[in-house]
Design an enzyme around this catalytic site. Structure first.
Site, PDB file in Angstrom:
ATOM      1  N   LEU A 219      -7.427  34.581 -27.700  1.00  0.00           N
ATOM      2  CA  LEU A 219      -8.733  35.093 -27.299  1.00  0.00           C
ATOM      3  C   LEU A 219      -8.907  34.726 -25.833  1.00  0.00           C
ATOM      4  O   LEU A 219      -8.625  33.587 -25.441  1.00  0.00           O
ATOM      5  CB  LEU A 219      -9.821  34.438 -28.159  1.00  0.00           C
ATOM      6  CG  LEU A 219     -11.233  35.017 -28.158  1.00  0.00           C
ATOM      7  CD1 LEU A 219     -11.228  36.501 -28.501  1.00  0.00           C
ATOM      8  CD2 LEU A 219     -12.109  34.248 -29.134  1.00  0.00           C
ATOM      9  N   ASP A 220      -9.316  35.689 -25.008  1.00  0.00           N
ATOM     10  CA  ASP A 220      -9.446  35.444 -23.561  1.00  0.00           C
ATOM     11  C   ASP A 220     -10.275  34.190 -23.293  1.00  0.00           C
ATOM     12  O   ASP A 220     -11.254  33.918 -23.998  1.00  0.00           O
ATOM     13  CB  ASP A 220     -10.106  36.640 -22.882  1.00  0.00           C
ATOM     14  CG  ASP A 220      -9.150  37.804 -22.679  1.00  0.00           C
ATOM     15  OD1 ASP A 220      -7.943  37.624 -22.894  1.00  0.00           O
ATOM     16  OD2 ASP A 220      -9.619  38.889 -22.298  1.00  0.00           O
ATOM     17  N   PRO A 221      -9.933  33.414 -22.250  1.00  0.00           N
ATOM     18  CA  PRO A 221     -10.654  32.165 -21.958  1.00  0.00           C
ATOM     19  C   PRO A 221     -12.162  32.344 -21.822  1.00  0.00           C
ATOM     20  O   PRO A 221     -12.930  31.503 -22.289  1.00  0.00           O
ATOM     21  CB  PRO A 221     -10.035  31.702 -20.635  1.00  0.00           C
ATOM     22  CG  PRO A 221      -8.656  32.266 -20.653  1.00  0.00           C
ATOM     23  CD  PRO A 221      -8.767  33.590 -21.347  1.00  0.00           C
TER      24      PRO A 221
ATOM     25  N   ARG B 200     -11.491  44.740 -22.877  1.00  0.00           N
ATOM     26  CA  ARG B 200     -11.842  45.012 -21.474  1.00  0.00           C
ATOM     27  C   ARG B 200     -11.153  46.280 -20.976  1.00  0.00           C
ATOM     28  O   ARG B 200     -11.708  47.021 -20.169  1.00  0.00           O
ATOM     29  CB  ARG B 200     -11.522  43.816 -20.579  1.00  0.00           C
ATOM     30  CG  ARG B 200     -10.151  43.241 -20.688  1.00  0.00           C
ATOM     31  CD  ARG B 200     -10.101  41.828 -20.094  1.00  0.00           C
ATOM     32  NE  ARG B 200      -8.972  41.071 -20.598  1.00  0.00           N
ATOM     33  CZ  ARG B 200      -7.845  40.874 -19.925  1.00  0.00           C
ATOM     34  NH1 ARG B 200      -7.708  41.384 -18.709  1.00  0.00           N
ATOM     35  NH2 ARG B 200      -6.870  40.165 -20.442  1.00  0.00           N
TER      36      ARG B 200
END
Length: 307
Positions: A46-48, A183
């Site tokens: 999961l993206d930071p 995104r």
């Protein structure tokens, strides 16, 4: 009063509500310090800057990392229309602006259906995707941009939750399959609307059938350990395979299967005509793991053992 746990036998799924600015690996590292366990794994990055559901596999449940049948995930994503960045989110460097761009709800309603079903998506440069043995984000940090092959991803649903025409912002709920970059999806929607878009916030609300309501914080997990109640807050390992039909063995079959003996399909109750994979329980209700059929030899073979 602090209680001691027998960590040798603890296994299951610990659903974490990942805080912002933590990578998935950071979460594992912090939990290892809290739990004093090495055998931990996550079910996907999961993206930071994203928050939300991060199922952590504990103990023998880590054996399930690469075989989870339910790869569906849901997200709540905020988007700003009118500009683009090199990372496709608000934390990147601005690369383009579209001051004349003006999106209406009607335009969004018309464009969104184009991004449902199987769609093609080019992974962002700032991602963990490997191309010719190199991680894209490693190249991106050096200022290198390369051609990336498009990948097929599955988007099951996009719902417009909030819309502000004056600010040109929206909140979308997205349900999708494995490997989908939210995104990138938002950026592509921006281009389809005649300009650009960046993601401004992302929360994963569901992953592998687990929801935010089932998630804990680091502080809560620390308290569970202090009280010796961690095991009570773990979701049983077999829930990872809820998408598979269940087989319940007899006592005799349980003894044979437990010793690695292949069972005759014709003698196992619950085998379905077109189903290859199953979750298997012994006569005592204990979860064995997964199994798969071998139709040619009429055998039920041990898949992944979780005992």
């Amino acid at each position: 009063m602090e209680q001691r746990m027998n960590l040798d036998t603890v296994q299951g799924v610990l659903c974490m509500n990942k805080p912002t600015e933590f990578t998935s690996f950071d979460v594992i590292g912090k939990l290892r310090g809290i739990l004093h366990m090495r055998r931990l794994g996550h079910t996907g990055t999961l993206d930071p800057m994203a928050t939300g559901v991060l199922p952590v596999l504990v103990g023998k449940a880590t054996r399930a990392c690469d075989i989870l049948p339910d790869q569906t995930k849901s997200y709540r994503a905020a988007v700003q229309f009118g500009w683009e960045t090199d990372t496709e989110d608000v934390w990147g460097i601005r690369t383009a602006a579209y001051p004349e761009m003006h999106v209406t709800k009607e335009m969004l309603d018309e464009v969104i259906p184009r991004f449902l079903g199987e769609i093609q998506q080019i992974p962002p440069m700032y991602s963990a995707v490997s191309v010719e043995g190199k991680r894209l984000y490693e190249l991106a940090r050096k200022g290198v941009v390369i051609d990336r092959p498009a990948r097929t991803v599955q988007v099951d649903d996009i719902t417009l939750e909030e819309w502000d025409e004056e600010k040109q912002t929206a909140v979308l709920s997205v349900t999708c399959g494995k490997g989908t970059y939210i995104r990138t999806l938002l950026s592509d929607i921006g281009r389809a609307l005649g300009g650009g878009a960046v993601m401004t916030a992302l929360c994963r609300t569901m992953a592998h059938g687990f929801t935010l309501e089932q998630c804990y914080t680091f502080e809560q997990v620390t308290e569970f350990c202090r009280m010796g109640t961690l095991a009570e807050h773990l979701i049983p390992t077999d829930r990872l395979f809820a998408a598979l039909p269940a087989l319940h063995l007899t006592e005799q079959q349980t003894a044979l299967y437990g010793n690695g003996v292949k069972l005759a399909l014709s003698r196992v109750e619950g085998i379905l005509p077109d189903q290859e994979q199953y979750r298997v329980y012994g006569a005592d209700g204990c979860f064995f793991g997964t199994a798969q059929t071998d139709r040619k030899s009429d055998e039920l073979r041990v898949g992944k053992n979780m005992k």
